[in-house]
Design an enzyme around this catalytic site. Sequence first.
Site, short mmCIF file in Angstrom:
data_model
loop_
_atom_site.label_atom_id
_atom_site.label_comp_id
_atom_site.label_asym_id
_atom_site.label_seq_id
_atom_site.Cartn_x
_atom_site.Cartn_y
_atom_site.Cartn_z
N GLU A 68 1.78 -9.68 11.34
CA GLU A 68 1.49 -9.33 9.94
C GLU A 68 2.80 -9.07 9.18
OE1 GLU A 68 -0.99 -5.85 9.64
OE2 GLU A 68 -1.13 -5.96 7.45
N ASP A 78 0.77 -1.24 0.00
CA ASP A 78 0.00 0.00 0.00
C ASP A 78 0.80 1.30 0.00
OD1 ASP A 78 -1.84 -2.04 0.37
OD2 ASP A 78 -2.73 -1.21 2.17
C1 DGY Z 1 -5.88 -1.91 4.36
O1 DGY Z 1 -7.02 -1.64 4.75
O2 DGY Z 1 -4.86 -1.48 4.88
C2 DGY Z 1 -5.74 -2.84 3.23
O3 DGY Z 1 -4.41 -3.06 2.92
C3 DGY Z 1 -6.50 -2.39 2.02
O4 DGY Z 1 -6.45 -3.40 1.08
#
Ligand code: DGY
Length: 416
Positions: A385, A158
Amino acid sequence: MTTHFSEQAMQILRDNDRGGYTVPTASLYPYQWNWDSAFAALGFATFDEDRAWQEIETLFEAQWPDGMAPHIVFRVDEPTYFPGPSVWQGDLGPLPSSGISQPPVAGTIVRHMAAGSPERAKALLPKIDAWHRWFHAARDPQGLGITAITHPWESGRDNLPNWDRPGQAVDTSTVGDYERRDTAMVDPEMRPLKEDYDRYLALVYFGRERGWDRDLVAAETPFFVADVGTTAILLRAERDLLAMGEAYGEIDVDAVRDRIALMEDGFERLWNPEIKAYCSLDLRTNELAETASSASFLAWYAGIDSHHDELISELTRYIAAAQFAVPSFDPEHALYDPIRYWRGPVWLMMNWMIAHGLADFGRDDLYDRIRADSLALIQKSGFAEYFSPADGQPCGGDSFTWTAAIWLAWADGDSA
Ligand code: DGY
């Protein structure tokens, strides 16, 4: 040791099971995410093959008529997540979903499982094929052989610093107020900044206003970046699809061969001779990113080895500069941050793909190093994660599906 962690890993997958699909982690990500599900299947396949197939089958239940497999499938409306189904309004498919996709790992995982259940693989081939064709039509309309993302979330990585510069073109002035949920659950130092979130929302509103029309979005979005990660993962999945098509039929294998040839040529467009690595390419400005990322090292996973020594040097530098391999962003760069989401931390599913690609090209030494570091991170810090490459501290959500899955794949017999 192995048994204890494997039991924990299996329990995490069972606990995150919502009935045929798995959430990445409770609360923080309470829906089915696309590439998370592919890795969940990899993990389930080590102890419950039927459940592994279900994971992929439920993912494709949400496939849009144009072939897109969405990045989030919303079977329920969970108040712990923002932006949920009412914000996305991705209603072109059989189930409520987001309006973008995510790296197509599923074809590769299906091939991994196919020998045990060829009939179930066969049933999925036309769906995977349609999804891959969607990537070519919707994310490579010029036929360059490289795959664009229309949203940082579409890359799955992201807030990678490589998206900062192309992201400047996104107008956030009309985003207004909103309440994030992620930073109430995870240390904000480990999550994207508000300016990143503003862009994420602006791009959701942009697509929503165009009714998620794929051609309109591709033509008009200010953010259209050929991503080395998505391109590599698609090229690898195309090769796996071809192998299955040759074995089981069901799809037009000549068309898959043509797409692979196009992408093999196209991949070289991402080579940045200045830094000697494959990088993302902003298709609006034609500018290559100035910095590599861990996705650059997916070239081998994609079956590309045209700059072996130069890319190995870059990878070796990444590994030498950190305690744990492989940092998601250049650990010697000013924008590196060892704990903030995709700006430095180690992600184990990236490690699994990078390592397998290296093994395909004879680098068992690096495969062993990356696998050993991955297992050591879990032994030190649990099923987080993601992890700090500097000291291995756990980051983001916990009891995480894909981290558990990679443990099972790697600790329970998967070898180069
Ligand atoms: C989040 O909400 O951080 C996810 O990565 C979106 O896909």
